[in-house]
Design a protein around this motif. Sequence first.
Motif: not given
Length: 308
Positions: A265, A268-270, A272, A298, A305-306, A308
């Motif tokens: 996570k 992916l989120y932080e 990129g 999740t 998630l990407l 968001r």
Amino acid sequence: MKEIQEILSLAIPQPAMSDQLQLAEQDAITVPDCLDFTLQRFTYDKPLPVEDVAMVVYQPAKRGQSAAIELRYCVAGSKYCKNPACTDQLCADGQDKSSCSEKIPSVDVITVRFQPAFIQSLQKGTTNFSLFELQSRKPFVKNIQPCTKSKAVLEHMVHHNYDGMLKNIFLQSKALELLLFSSDQFIQNDPDERYGCRFLTQLEDREKIEKARAILLEQLDAPITIRDLARRIAMNECYLKKGFKAMYGTTIYDYFQKERMEKAKGLLYEKGMSVSEVAMLMGYSCISHFSTAFKKHTGLKPCELLLR
């Protein structure tokens, strides 16, 4: 202070890193005839690897006094700006509170101690079930992993707008939720006095379980079998599985998957990174298998998630 240091050492295993913590605020509240709530909030200048942990401390009933239960938590939190809107769902500018311009990462140590008389009142009229029916004669301390629901409750307990009697009512209701959500993890059909496993009273065996956990965290991209893990720490497989669940409140596989997906996570989120890149880094040869595992943990597909 000893209790705080004990749970901090579980959340931040490296002593040198925990030395970076600075006490930013503290609070102590007593809800009469119910519970005592304390909060110590620490901030830090450099990034810290904080592991959300919890401890259940149980003291059996003594002559003339009921049993006592204490829940201790150490979780990653945030200190928001002083605008009251930032202690609710939205920040002052209408954005999600995670966008608060004055938000500061923190480590929150929270303790909820239920007063003996209150625990006794909860058990009145229950003839067929006791919260600790098999452990009621022996004290114990048990480490557990706080579930998602528990962490949401802790967030509400720390950030709210209630005062006076409403504050007492709110804290009591949230503390009972914590007790409810945690009960499945610390009620065990095992009468052993500490951690639920007699062999874990030996420091050497607890250190072996801690070493097994460290090995899992070091190689989240390369799953290891329980047999190989047991061989590396020189412990019987059965003892390893039982001891790991007793100390960390979950199975080895579930713990590994949780940490694996949390790392994914973050990538992916932080960072990129793309879904295929993360799947490969996490040791998945099939992207669909990674997606399934990620959604199970999740509730979202990696691609969602990407967005968001």
